[in-house]
Design a protein around this motif. Structure first.
Motif, mmCIF file in Angstrom:
data_model
loop_
_atom_site.group_PDB
_atom_site.id
_atom_site.type_symbol
_atom_site.label_atom_id
_atom_site.label_comp_id
_atom_site.label_asym_id
_atom_site.label_seq_id
_atom_site.Cartn_x
_atom_site.Cartn_y
_atom_site.Cartn_z
ATOM 1 N N VAL A 179 34.363 30.027 18.851
ATOM 2 C CA VAL A 179 33.672 31.697 18.797
ATOM 3 C C VAL A 179 32.369 31.556 18.819
ATOM 4 N N LEU A 180 31.739 30.852 18.605
ATOM 5 C CA LEU A 180 30.265 30.939 18.855
ATOM 6 C C LEU A 180 29.993 30.429 20.421
ATOM 7 N N THR A 181 31.075 29.646 21.395
ATOM 8 C CA THR A 181 30.568 29.660 22.672
ATOM 9 C C THR A 181 30.858 30.682 23.285
ATOM 10 N N ARG A 182 31.943 31.583 22.568
ATOM 11 C CA ARG A 182 32.086 32.882 23.422
ATOM 12 C C ARG A 182 31.213 34.036 22.995
ATOM 13 N N LEU A 183 30.651 34.084 21.829
ATOM 14 C CA LEU A 183 30.460 34.826 20.878
ATOM 15 C C LEU A 183 28.921 35.025 22.488
ATOM 16 N N LEU A 184 28.354 33.698 22.611
ATOM 17 C CA LEU A 184 26.686 33.605 23.050
ATOM 18 C C LEU A 184 26.884 33.536 24.348
ATOM 19 N N GLY A 185 27.757 33.360 25.005
ATOM 20 C CA GLY A 185 28.157 34.263 26.212
ATOM 21 C C GLY A 185 28.537 35.302 26.898
ATOM 22 N N ILE A 186 28.654 36.005 26.102
ATOM 23 C CA ILE A 186 28.376 37.171 26.320
ATOM 24 C C ILE A 186 27.049 37.854 26.017
ATOM 25 N N ILE A 187 26.430 36.888 24.681
ATOM 26 C CA ILE A 187 25.152 37.032 24.659
ATOM 27 C C ILE A 187 23.724 37.249 26.273
ATOM 28 N N LEU A 188 24.039 35.428 26.131
ATOM 29 C CA LEU A 188 23.545 35.317 27.224
ATOM 30 C C LEU A 188 23.497 35.619 28.976
ATOM 31 N N ALA A 189 25.348 36.454 29.022
ATOM 32 C CA ALA A 189 24.926 37.642 30.345
ATOM 33 C C ALA A 189 24.556 38.738 30.347
ATOM 34 N N ALA A 190 24.231 39.443 28.938
ATOM 35 C CA ALA A 190 23.489 40.329 29.183
ATOM 36 C C ALA A 190 21.850 40.270 29.034
ATOM 37 N N LEU A 191 21.291 38.763 28.616
ATOM 38 C CA LEU A 191 19.918 38.441 27.994
ATOM 39 C C LEU A 191 19.679 38.691 30.336
ATOM 40 N N ALA A 192 20.930 37.756 30.794
ATOM 41 C CA ALA A 192 20.618 37.588 32.221
ATOM 42 C C ALA A 192 20.405 38.954 32.842
ATOM 43 N N VAL A 193 21.292 40.079 32.593
ATOM 44 C CA VAL A 193 21.006 41.148 33.374
ATOM 45 C C VAL A 193 20.169 42.060 33.016
ATOM 46 N N GLN A 194 19.498 41.918 32.238
ATOM 47 C CA GLN A 194 18.205 42.381 31.860
ATOM 48 C C GLN A 194 17.253 41.941 32.690
ATOM 49 N N PHE A 195 17.769 40.147 32.826
ATOM 50 C CA PHE A 195 16.520 39.483 33.976
ATOM 51 C C PHE A 195 16.349 39.833 34.828
ATOM 52 N N VAL A 196 17.259 40.422 36.011
ATOM 53 C CA VAL A 196 17.750 40.178 36.905
ATOM 54 C C VAL A 196 17.461 42.233 36.952
ATOM 55 N N ALA A 197 17.856 42.748 35.565
ATOM 56 C CA ALA A 197 17.044 44.262 36.325
ATOM 57 C C ALA A 197 15.971 44.359 35.477
ATOM 58 N N ASP A 198 15.184 43.662 34.931
ATOM 59 C CA ASP A 198 13.694 43.824 34.639
ATOM 60 C C ASP A 198 13.216 43.349 36.225
ATOM 61 N N GLY A 199 13.833 41.930 37.177
ATOM 62 C CA GLY A 199 12.690 41.395 37.935
ATOM 63 C C GLY A 199 13.364 42.846 39.052
ATOM 64 N N MET A 200 14.370 43.068 39.741
ATOM 65 C CA MET A 200 14.718 44.042 40.462
ATOM 66 C C MET A 200 13.598 45.333 40.504
ATOM 67 N N LEU A 201 13.234 46.122 39.088
ATOM 68 C CA LEU A 201 12.836 47.445 38.650
ATOM 69 C C LEU A 201 11.653 46.704 38.970
ATOM 70 N N SER A 202 10.744 45.544 38.626
ATOM 71 C CA SER A 202 8.673 45.454 39.394
ATOM 72 C C SER A 202 8.935 44.808 40.722
ATOM 73 N N LEU A 203 10.446 44.231 41.425
ATOM 74 C CA LEU A 203 10.226 44.167 42.825
ATOM 75 C C LEU A 203 9.828 45.701 43.439
ATOM 76 N N ALA A 204 11.017 47.097 43.281
ATOM 77 C CA ALA A 204 10.719 47.816 43.833
ATOM 78 C C ALA A 204 9.645 48.270 43.293
ATOM 79 N N ARG A 205 9.081 48.631 42.258
ATOM 80 C CA ARG A 205 7.707 49.029 41.716
ATOM 81 C C ARG A 205 7.088 48.647 42.932
ATOM 82 N N ALA A 206 6.719 47.167 43.369
ATOM 83 C CA ALA A 206 5.538 46.327 43.877
ATOM 84 C C ALA A 206 5.817 46.889 45.794
ATOM 85 N N ALA A 207 6.674 47.286 45.876
ATOM 86 C CA ALA A 207 7.179 47.665 46.783
ATOM 87 C C ALA A 207 6.697 49.098 47.401
ATOM 88 N N HIS A 208 6.448 49.719 46.240
ATOM 89 C CA HIS A 208 6.356 51.169 46.762
ATOM 90 C C HIS A 208 4.140 51.290 46.585
#
Length: 208
Positions: A179-208
């Motif tokens: 149960v813990l592995t599945r739950l944490l997998g979902i949380i980790l996936a959300a954290l990963a998406v946030q990392f990617v979103a923050d990184g890409m947003l910052s890259l886009a801002r830096a490009a302008h």
């Protein structure tokens, strides 16, 4: 003293030792106590080395390869998402079952210690960027030594959390781990998406 306390809190929050405990449990599922101890120790030492390196020469290292911290954050997020996928759909468990007849090899433990534990979970983009910024603030040799001491204290707390996590695992049992592995997998996936979103947003801002 206020600056040192602020630096400690900054690193503690970005590394988040308490938050690493359940992830450590999930990633080392099926391992015995000694294997977990070895992995926790090795991951902690590697993460300490990485953070000290970036404290001393972080800006120069990234600049040497033409890498921004935003690109680093995006790449780390993509790698974390892959791990989260495996956790949710039990791909890691399938590998554990295939290797149930043998002990975990030294190479497997070393690989897990480096990725994803040491980097990007302990010494992740947030911790590395905070360390680079603090390295600029603590520029004098004595203050730089104090910063390394602060990093060491935070990493020691991480290792202590890993040792306690092994006891928690005994309480959870097999069903609790699933149960813990599945739950944490979902949380980790959300954290990963946030990392990617923050990184890409910052890259886009830096490009302008």
């Amino acid at each position: 003293m206020q600056e040192y306390l602020s630096a400690f809190v900054t690193l503690f929050v970005t590394i988040d030792p308490p938050g690493l405990a359940p992830l450590f449990l999930a990633l080392t599922s099926g391992m015995v106590r000694e294997e977990r101890r070895q992995i926790g120790m090795r991951a902690s030492l590697i993460a300490f080395g990485i953070l000290v390196l970036f404290a001393l020469a972080g800006t120069a290292i990234l600049g040497l390869f033409g890498i921004t911290i935003h690109a680093f954050r995006t790449a780390g997020g993509l790698l974390l998402f892959y791990i989260a996928f495996e956790m949710i759909f039990e791909k890691r468990q399938e590998r554990h079952e295939r290797s149930a007849e043998r002990a975990v090899t030294i190479d497997e433990m070393r690989n897990l210690s480096v990725f994803p534990l040491a980097i990007p979970l302990i010494a992740g983009p947030g911790a590395i960027s905070a360390t680079i910024l603090l390295g600029g603030t603590f520029a004098e040799p004595l203050r730089r030594g104090a910063l390394i001491g602060i990093i060491a204290v935070n990493i020691a707390l991480v290792y202590a959390v890993f040792l306690v996590a092994e006891r928690v695992d005994r309480v959870l049992g097999a069903t609790g781990r699933i149960v813990l592995t599945r739950l944490l997998g979902i949380i980790l996936a959300a954290l990963a998406v946030q990392f990617v979103a923050d990184g890409m947003l910052s890259l886009a801002r830096a490009a302008h």
